[in-house]
Design an enzyme around this catalytic site. Sequence first.
Site, PDB file in Angstrom:
ATOM      1  CG  PHE A   1      70.274  51.043   2.870  1.00 18.93           C
ATOM      2  CD1 PHE A   1      70.809  51.209   1.604  1.00 18.93           C
ATOM      3  CD2 PHE A   1      70.205  49.782   3.389  1.00 18.93           C
ATOM      4  CE1 PHE A   1      71.252  50.119   0.875  1.00 18.93           C
ATOM      5  CE2 PHE A   1      70.634  48.680   2.668  1.00 18.93           C
ATOM      6  CZ  PHE A   1      71.159  48.855   1.407  1.00 18.93           C
TER       7      PHE A   1
ATOM      8  CD1 TRP B   1      63.597  54.308   3.851  1.00 20.22           C
ATOM      9  CD2 TRP B   1      64.808  52.434   3.965  1.00 20.22           C
ATOM     10  NE1 TRP B   1      64.313  54.344   5.015  1.00 20.22           N
ATOM     11  CE2 TRP B   1      65.066  53.210   5.111  1.00 20.22           C
ATOM     12  CE3 TRP B   1      65.452  51.214   3.826  1.00 20.22           C
ATOM     13  CZ2 TRP B   1      65.937  52.801   6.112  1.00 20.22           C
ATOM     14  CZ3 TRP B   1      66.329  50.807   4.815  1.00 20.22           C
ATOM     15  CH2 TRP B   1      66.557  51.603   5.936  1.00 20.22           C
ATOM     16  CG  HIS B   2      66.321  48.586   1.156  1.00 20.13           C
ATOM     17  ND1 HIS B   2      64.958  48.384   1.120  1.00 20.13           N
ATOM     18  CD2 HIS B   2      66.747  47.987   2.291  1.00 20.13           C
ATOM     19  CE1 HIS B   2      64.599  47.680   2.179  1.00 20.13           C
ATOM     20  NE2 HIS B   2      65.655  47.430   2.910  1.00 20.13           N
ATOM     21  N   GLY B   3      67.799  52.115  -1.547  1.00 25.04           N
ATOM     22  CA  GLY B   3      68.856  52.679  -2.376  1.00 25.04           C
ATOM     23  C   GLY B   3      68.301  53.381  -3.590  1.00 25.04           C
TER      24      GLY B   3
END
Lengths: 549, 644
Positions: free
Chosen positions: A549, A346-348
């Site tokens: 994000f 989800w972060h990148g």
Amino acid sequence: MLFPTFDFLLFVIPVLLLSWAFSHASAIRIPLLIGASYFFYMAGPLTDPLPAPWYFAGLLVFSTILDFTASKQIHSRNGELDSDDPEIAESARRSRNFWLGLSLVGNLGLLGYFKYTNFLLSAFADVLGAAGLEVVVPHLQLILPVGISFYTFQTLSYTIDVWRRRLTPEPSFKKFALFVVFFPQLVAGPIVRASELLPQLHRRPQLSADALKFGLFRIFKGLAKKVILGDWIAASFTDAVFAAPGTYTSAELLLALYAFTLQLYADFAGYSDIAIGIARMLGYRIPENFDRPYQAKDLGEFWRRWHMTLSTWLRDYLFFPLGGSRGSATRTYFNLWLTMFLVGMWHGASWNFVIYSNIHALAMVFNRWNRLRKRGPMTMTKALLACVGLALFGALVYLLSLEILGLDPGSAQILAGSGVLLFALVSWLPDTGSPLNVAAHVVLTFHFTVLSRVFFRAGDLGSSREMIAGLLAFDGRGLREGLLTPWLWLALIGGLAYHFTPRRWVDEYALAVWRRIPGVILGIAFALLCLAIMKLMSGAPKAFIYFQF
Amino acid sequence: MSDTPPIDDHSVGLLSDEVREDDSEIVLGDDRPDPGNYPRGTFRTTISGMLTMLMMIGATYVLPGLEWARPWTAEDPVPFWNLIGRELLGEGEKADADDAAIRDLAALALAEADADGQESAGERPFVEPDVRPQGEDDEPIPAYTPEGDDGDPVAVPLENPQRLDRFYAALTQTDLGLAGAITRASHWGDSAIGNDGITGAIRAKMQARFGDAGHGFHLLGQPNSSYRHVGVKVSEKSPWHHCFIIQGCRDDGFYGFGGTSFESTAGAEIRVGTASKGSMGRRVRRFEVYYAGIPRGGNLRLQLDDEDPIKVPTAADELEDRWTAVEAVDGEHSLSIRAAGGGKVRAFGVTLERDGPGVVWDGLSQIGALTRRMLHWDQEHIRAQVRHRDTDLVVLMFGGNDMNMRGTMDKYKEELRELIQLFNGEGVEHPPACLIMAPLDHGERRGQQIVTREIVPLLVEAQREVAADEGCAFFDTYAAMGGEGSMGRWARAEPKLGSGDLSHLSYHGHKVIGAMVYGALLQGYRDFRGRVVGKPIRALEAIADRGIKVEAVDEIDLDALLGPRAVAPAVADEADPAVDPVDPVDPDQADPADEADPASEGADRSADERTDRSPTAGGESASAGRDAPSRARPPTPQDPQPSP
């Protein structure tokens, strides 16, 4: 719009005053807050790189209409779902699933398109390249809409809850629209569920002198965290190191990792503090997002303390639907791995985050195994199994270090050896609860998160490689003179020390003192903080890390 | 329904078994009734705080002397810019153009960094250029064929590129693959080139295109934290005592080629060697130590890899420049340079080179240097150093520190003029080509904006004028960055191109400037190749070494000027130990004494030893001209011989 800017000050004071003035008139207050939220989203200051054009707010409108409609449609067939007529029930089931699918495709499709398209294309080319097939894939010039990862999850949770019949749909479109775009947490969380915010929109804002002072306290704390421990450390130190890790010594790289660990927490937790504070001043409570995460004794606890609204979101909307821990051990471990892998991704979107996600997901799997395994006296069989396990783990790390990270054999051996040592230490260390034992667990968990941050922060796999190689070089060249000013040292050491203080010291004692401060003094304190922000940031507002994000 | 543990219950992990799904249903419905007004005083503290803060902010606009504390000034972008400024005031177009430009630069930086990363990771092995067969240098120079990104458009071209003809002639020899054809550039500057950032970026591009002829010059230590060269491995066991030219600490002006001299009575030691990673700087064929002969001088001890050390006496009747070369088989090596007692030793640095064809780009930074401080060099000393280095191009990039000067621009021009004349002034027989690089943009904060310091364009203009007067080409770094306010944009770019101090560049910024300079040099090179096409290859030697203008080549007798065509030596075959790796010397220039002295060629060693290591001593060689056709350094016979 960014919180620590003059623009936001000009924006938030009138919004607060008008919101209070119309606190008894929801017919005015709700549209006012919707308008303010859209304005907040569209009217950011001039930054480098440029903010997304105003019309990206159209995505918010799309998401709002889609989920409002889908949830209504899903709910409208609930009665038929329980029908004795199997045809009617089947038709209702299909219709409900269709609308849920539409919401999932619409929301996740946009998220996937804007956030993951380029990575998936390049990953496709990389995989084919590894197989000897050279393909050239296009790189799309996409602008990532600010906050899309947050509001997508927020609206999805609403539709899924309605589909799961744990929530009735919101009858008022205006209130639902405000839930989607509520400006304090719109662009970087916390991720608020419908069940947490929508009920509050149906009653008068919960305002009191204490609530307002609490809000001010959280805003003050958040701004200080964000600007001093977040932006300033980044601008003065970590950005330069991560931009060219090859030009820094092993000690400098390690220090930059510690500094970034603090900076990341301060940046994101600072944003959450400000969001919670402003929401409270508007009369609404939104959930906490951080709880001194580096005090965690193990990784499971870390993820309960770090970005809690994301990890619990994935727990409730992915881990549990997958079966949670109710199935076989293998299935449970798979569920756990997948959930934590997606938390990481989800972060990148990059190979770095694939590695980062797997490190944390596999560590969570290990954490569960280590917690649940039966401890007893060491037998020959156990010792043999432990040795084989450690050897396999070491060999795996060694091979990955050579093949993926491109380290030289010496560095790969050190990395594998360190991994084995950490693995053995965590497995061996019992959980006695004594202060020393707790400290040992905290130190190990903290350093695991610090070291894994290489993949979180480094711009690409090459930079991660360079960073790790530099760290493992142990060049003994120390820190160069003048790299860090005494003030920066103070911020680093003070920031970490602050983080390891008991939460009560700040949330209770400091808050109690704050509540006794007269308004005039508070005003002076805020004015001085604004001045400090202006001087520290020097007119160059820095977007919150989690905006990307 | 089972309860989810509260937030502060850390006894369970995120996905522990104790955590169970919450399956309660929440009904969203009508509005709750309003319980009435808030208690009196609810807003009192908060509003009084707000008013206080607003009054304090307002005071900065009313009270004189508080202007510095204003959160917004008329020069700042209008608040809520994305809607008001961008859409309503029509500022979007320019902002979009600036944004696009900076994104292009950022993309260039990433591409260059990516190439750098591939090289570091060994994913892009360096390909040795082909060596042209012997006996073809009477052939006409062929038409230029672009390679790679040679033909890419250039953002900012060189001004007066024809001033670099000597450099381009040497580069053509290198490009044609003539055996031993090394093109050398020596790049002095202030902290803008510290860390070997810009110089390293140019070196990488040039060597990838034309061949890696070695890292070039490195000081005899890492005298400050910014002196960290890419492509060299350095370990200092015991640092030498250093003295920077900017300190003016040597009355004799003997600061060495790099502007920093090192001294030790005994014990100081540094080991300089080839890089252990990446595809460049991985090989060396020849080390050459730059040092001084001094009265009652002590000994230098040189040790190649872990072989037997060589002792080099430095005693002399009077202060003089000296050089000692240590040769090896082309490959990975390191050289230890140690002050070995017997008196004080003064040394300057060491070069790492290969046989070529290829390019060497010396990075010679002096952190904190004002232009005039470089005038502390003794004129004859630096000229001898440059002559011995046999550099084809002198690049000067100063001015960053001169922006704080209090003198007039006329005075600055005079200082720069004097500095240039050290390299190409009266008395220099065959001066190297000269390129002046303007300083980087230097920003300052004005409210929310970052603007260019007022002196920057003035200084750039002064440098342009002096460069034109003194026969130098000029590269406008400031314009290449984007001119007014560019440092602000560079510092805010993602990845960052400029440093937070608004005076220096980041790693990615170095890559961009390096690529721009390379592009501009290549554009000039293409033009040069167009002017010399069809002329005999030997003409390049005349242009490079004798300063013959391109247009005059057809009018001269090359044989009369250069002597009979030299027989190009074969490049030493590494696999054949019988081949002496010492560079060939033009028979006309060789000193018979050299042949007579067995020590200079290591005659007392076995043939194998001679192949691996062949120390040669050099001295202040007045005839340190070019050794046609090989550009590799010849043995210089007049100096004292090293004793094993």
